[in-house]
Design a protein around this motif. Structure first.
Motif, PDB file in Angstrom:
ATOM      1  N   ALA A 117       0.829  -1.204   0.000  1.00  0.00           N
ATOM      2  CA  ALA A 117       0.000   0.000   0.000  1.00  0.00           C
ATOM      3  C   ALA A 117       0.861   1.250   0.000  1.00  0.00           C
ATOM      4  O   ALA A 117       2.023   1.227   0.425  1.00  0.00           O
ATOM      5  N   GLY A 118       0.254   2.330  -0.461  1.00  0.00           N
ATOM      6  CA  GLY A 118       0.921   3.614  -0.322  1.00  0.00           C
ATOM      7  C   GLY A 118       1.045   3.982   1.150  1.00  0.00           C
ATOM      8  O   GLY A 118       2.123   4.320   1.633  1.00  0.00           O
ATOM      9  N   ILE A 119      -0.077   3.889   1.882  1.00  0.00           N
ATOM     10  CA  ILE A 119      -0.101   4.202   3.310  1.00  0.00           C
ATOM     11  C   ILE A 119      -0.848   3.091   4.031  1.00  0.00           C
ATOM     12  O   ILE A 119      -1.950   2.714   3.639  1.00  0.00           O
ATOM     13  N   LEU A 120      -0.266   2.566   5.105  1.00  0.00           N
ATOM     14  CA  LEU A 120      -0.873   1.530   5.929  1.00  0.00           C
ATOM     15  C   LEU A 120      -1.123   2.105   7.316  1.00  0.00           C
ATOM     16  O   LEU A 120      -0.203   2.608   7.966  1.00  0.00           O
TER      17      LEU A 120
ATOM     18  N   ILE B 263      -1.655  10.193  -3.965  1.00  0.00           N
ATOM     19  CA  ILE B 263      -1.036   8.865  -3.981  1.00  0.00           C
ATOM     20  C   ILE B 263      -1.079   8.289  -5.391  1.00  0.00           C
ATOM     21  O   ILE B 263      -2.141   8.203  -6.003  1.00  0.00           O
ATOM     22  N   GLN B 264       0.085   7.880  -5.878  1.00  0.00           N
ATOM     23  CA  GLN B 264       0.191   7.114  -7.119  1.00  0.00           C
ATOM     24  C   GLN B 264       0.631   5.712  -6.721  1.00  0.00           C
ATOM     25  O   GLN B 264       1.691   5.536  -6.114  1.00  0.00           O
ATOM     26  N   THR B 265      -0.192   4.697  -7.018  1.00  0.00           N
ATOM     27  CA  THR B 265       0.094   3.370  -6.491  1.00  0.00           C
ATOM     28  C   THR B 265      -0.051   2.279  -7.539  1.00  0.00           C
ATOM     29  O   THR B 265      -0.910   2.352  -8.424  1.00  0.00           O
ATOM     30  N   ASN B 266       0.788   1.254  -7.412  1.00  0.00           N
ATOM     31  CA  ASN B 266       0.658   0.059  -8.251  1.00  0.00           C
ATOM     32  C   ASN B 266      -0.341  -0.931  -7.676  1.00  0.00           C
ATOM     33  O   ASN B 266      -0.822  -1.808  -8.385  1.00  0.00           O
ATOM     34  N   LYS B 267      -0.626  -0.815  -6.370  1.00  0.00           N
ATOM     35  CA  LYS B 267      -1.558  -1.738  -5.730  1.00  0.00           C
ATOM     36  C   LYS B 267      -2.601  -0.962  -4.934  1.00  0.00           C
ATOM     37  O   LYS B 267      -3.491  -0.367  -5.511  1.00  0.00           O
ATOM     38  N   PHE B 268      -2.486  -0.931  -3.627  1.00  0.00           N
ATOM     39  CA  PHE B 268      -3.462  -0.260  -2.770  1.00  0.00           C
ATOM     40  C   PHE B 268      -3.061   1.198  -2.535  1.00  0.00           C
ATOM     41  O   PHE B 268      -1.873   1.525  -2.495  1.00  0.00           O
ATOM     42  N   GLY B 269      -4.077   2.029  -2.347  1.00  0.00           N
ATOM     43  CA  GLY B 269      -3.799   3.412  -1.997  1.00  0.00           C
ATOM     44  C   GLY B 269      -3.559   3.548  -0.511  1.00  0.00           C
ATOM     45  O   GLY B 269      -2.426   3.710  -0.047  1.00  0.00           O
ATOM     46  N   ILE B 270      -4.641   3.475   0.285  1.00  0.00           N
ATOM     47  CA  ILE B 270      -4.564   3.550   1.739  1.00  0.00           C
ATOM     48  C   ILE B 270      -5.263   2.331   2.322  1.00  0.00           C
ATOM     49  O   ILE B 270      -6.399   2.028   1.957  1.00  0.00           O
TER      50      ILE B 270
END
Length: 428
Positions: free
Chosen positions: A104-107, A120-127
C-alpha cells in the motif's frame, strides 16, 4: 596572531547563533531519523524535495510537507506506516512503485489519526486501514492501475472518509467487517466497484459520486446502512453493470439518490426490509430489478426515460406504491394526486430480448406492444404500483427530464422496424 584568533572565535560564535548545529544535522537526516528523534506533539516540517525511503510513524506527531514533497518507495513495505494514536500527516505526495500483491501507499492502524491533502500514485493499494478506528482521511487523490483498492478497510470502525478522489482502482472503497464508518462527498471513477461493503453494518454513504465504474455500489451481507444523496450514473459498460447492487442486504435506507444511464439502476437480490424512497431513476436500461427479494418498500421514487422501468422475479410481499412512472396511464378520480389506474411493469420485452437481442429494434413497435398485451408475463414477474403518482414533485421535476429520452429511443426503434418492413416488402 592573538587578534586573528579572537576574530575567528567571534565569527564562529556568531555563526553558531545564526545557524545552530541541530539545523545542520537535521538537514542531513533522513525522514525516519527525524521521526525517531521527535518527541510527542512535535511538528516536523518536511522540506521540499524527493525522499526515496519507507517511513514508520508510531507516536503522536505531525508531518507536514512544505511545497512539493514526494515520498517514494518500491519496497515490499508500505511507503508510510502509521501506528499508535493521533498521528497527523498532510500535504505530501506518495509514490508506491512496488509490484507486491498487498503493498500500500499508506498503511494505518491504531486510532485518532488524521490524513489530509495527500496525493497517492500506487501500483496496488492506496490507503489500507487495519484494526483502525476514529481515523479521518480527507482531500486525498488516489490514482491506481486497477490492481488494488483505493481506500481499503479491514476490521476498522468509526472512521470518516470524505472529499477524496479515486481513479482506476480495483474498488474505490472496500470495507470488510468494518462497522459505523462514514463515506461522504467522495468521487470514484473508472474502477470495478465505486464502493464495496461486505459484512459491514451501520455505515453512512452520503453525497458521493460513483460514475463510469463497472458498478457504482455493491452492498453484501450488510444491515442498517444509510445511502442518501449519492449519484450513481453511467455505470453501463459491462453486462453486469449496475448503479447499485444489494445482495443479502437488510434494513437499508436508500433515499434521494440519482441513478442515470446505468445498465440496471438498482438491482436487489435476496434482500429484505430495505426502503427505497425519493430516488431518481432516469435513462437506465432497467430501472429497478428484484430477484428473490421480499418485504422491501419502494415509494416516492421517480422513473423517467428507462427502457424497462422495473422487473420482479420470485419476489413477493414488497410494498410498491406512490411512485411516479412516466409511462403509466393516469386518472385522478379523487383529486389526491394519485392515479386510480394501477401501474404494472411487465418484463415481457426484456425477457424476449434476453433470448434474441436483435429484437431490440422493435422496442415500442405497435406489434410488440400488442404481443405484450396478448402474451402476459407470469404473475410473479409483474411489479404493480396500485397508486402511482400523477405528477412528479417540484424537486423531482427539476432533476428529471420527464420522457424526452424514452421518446427518442422509441422513435429510433419505430424507424428501424419501418425500414425492415419496407425492405421485406421490396424483396417479395
Amino acid at each position: 596572531m592573538k587578534k586573528t584568533t579572537i576574530s575567528m572565535l567571534i565569527i564562529f560564535l556568531v555563526l553558531s547563533l545564526c545557524f545552530p548545529f541541530s539545523s545542520f544535522a537535521a538537514s542531513k537526516m533522513t525522514l525516519q531519523e527525524q521521526i525517531d528523534k521527535a518527541s510527542k506533539g512535535d511538528i516536523i516540517k518536511i522540506a521540499e524535495g524527493e525522499y526515496d525511503e519507507s517511513i514508520k510513524i508510531n507516536k503522536p506527531i505531525t508531518l507536514e510537507g512544505m511545497g512539493n514533497v514526494v515520498i517514494r518507495s518500491c519496497s515490499e513495505q508500505a511507503v508510510i506506516q502509521v501506528k499508535g494514536k493521533n498521528v497527523v500527516l498532510k500535504h505530501v505526495k506518495v509514490e508506491q512503485c512496488s509490484k507486491g500483491d498487498k503493498t500500500a501507499g499508506i498503511l494505518v492502524s491504531g486510532s485518532g489519526h488524521h490524513l489530509e491533502n495527500i496525493a497517492i500514485q500506487t501500483n496496488k493499494f492506496g490507503i489500507q486501514l487495519k484494526d483502525a478506528e476514529n481515523v479521518t482521511i480527507q482531500k486525498t487523490n488516489i490514482q491506481g492501475n486497477h490492481k488494488g483498492n483505493g481506500i481499503d478497510l479491514w476490521k476498522s470502525k468509526d472512521n470518516t472518509l470524505q472529499n477524496n478522489m479515486i481513479n482506476k482502482a480495483l474498488d474505490g472503497f472496500y470495507l470488510e467487517q468494518s462497522d459505523a464508518n462514514i463515506i461522504r462527498n467522495n468521487t470514484v471513477q473508472n474502477s470495478r466497484y465505486g464502493m464495496h461493503l461486505m459484512f459491514s453494518d451501520q455505515c453512512l454513504l452520503e453525497g458521493n459520486t460513483s460514475q463510469q465504474n463497472t458498478s457504482g455500489l455493491m452492498l453484501m451481507e450488510a444491515k442498517s446502512t444509510t445511502i442518501q444523496r449519492n449519484d450513481f450514473s453511467f455505470n453501463n459498460e459491462n453486462v453486469h453493470s449496475q448503479g447499485m447492487l444489494l445482495y443479502h442486504a437488510y434494513e437499508t435506507d436508500i433515499v434521494n439518490n440519482t441513478f442515470v444511464s446505468n445498465r440496471v439502476g438498482i438491482f436487489v437480490e435476496e434482500a429484505e426490509k430495505n426502503q427505497f424512497q425519493q430516488n431518481q431513476l432516469k435513462g437506465n436500461f432497467i430501472g429497478v430489478q428484484f430477484l428473490k427479494s421480499q418485504n422491501n418498500q419502494l415509494s416516492g421514487n421517480t422513473f423517467t426515460g428507462n427502457v424497462n422501468d422495473a422487473q420482479a422475479i420470485e419476489s413477493h410481499h414488497n410494498s410498491i406504491e406512490k411512485n411516479y412512472w412516466d409511462s403509466a396511464q393516469k386518472l385522478d378520480i379523487y383529486g389526491k394526486g394519485l392515479s386510480a389506474i394501477p401501474y404494472t411493469a411487465d418484463p415481457f420485452f426484456l425477457t424476449l430480448t434476453a433470448d434474441v437481442p436483435e429484437y431490440q429494434i422493435f422496442f415500442q413497435a405497435p406489434g410488440m406492444v400488442f404481443l405484450q398485451k396478448l402474451l402476459k408475463s407470469p404473475k410473479d414477474a409483474l411489479l404493480i404500483d396500485n397508486q402511482p403518482l400523477m405528477v412528479m414533485t417540484t424537486k423531482q421535476a427539476e432533476t428529471a427530464n420527464s420522457s424526452g429520452g424514452i421518446w427518442m429511443i422509441s422513435a429510433v426503434m419505430l424507424i428501424g422496424s419501418s425500414i425492415l418492413f419496407w425492405v421485406g416488402r421490396k424483396q417479395q
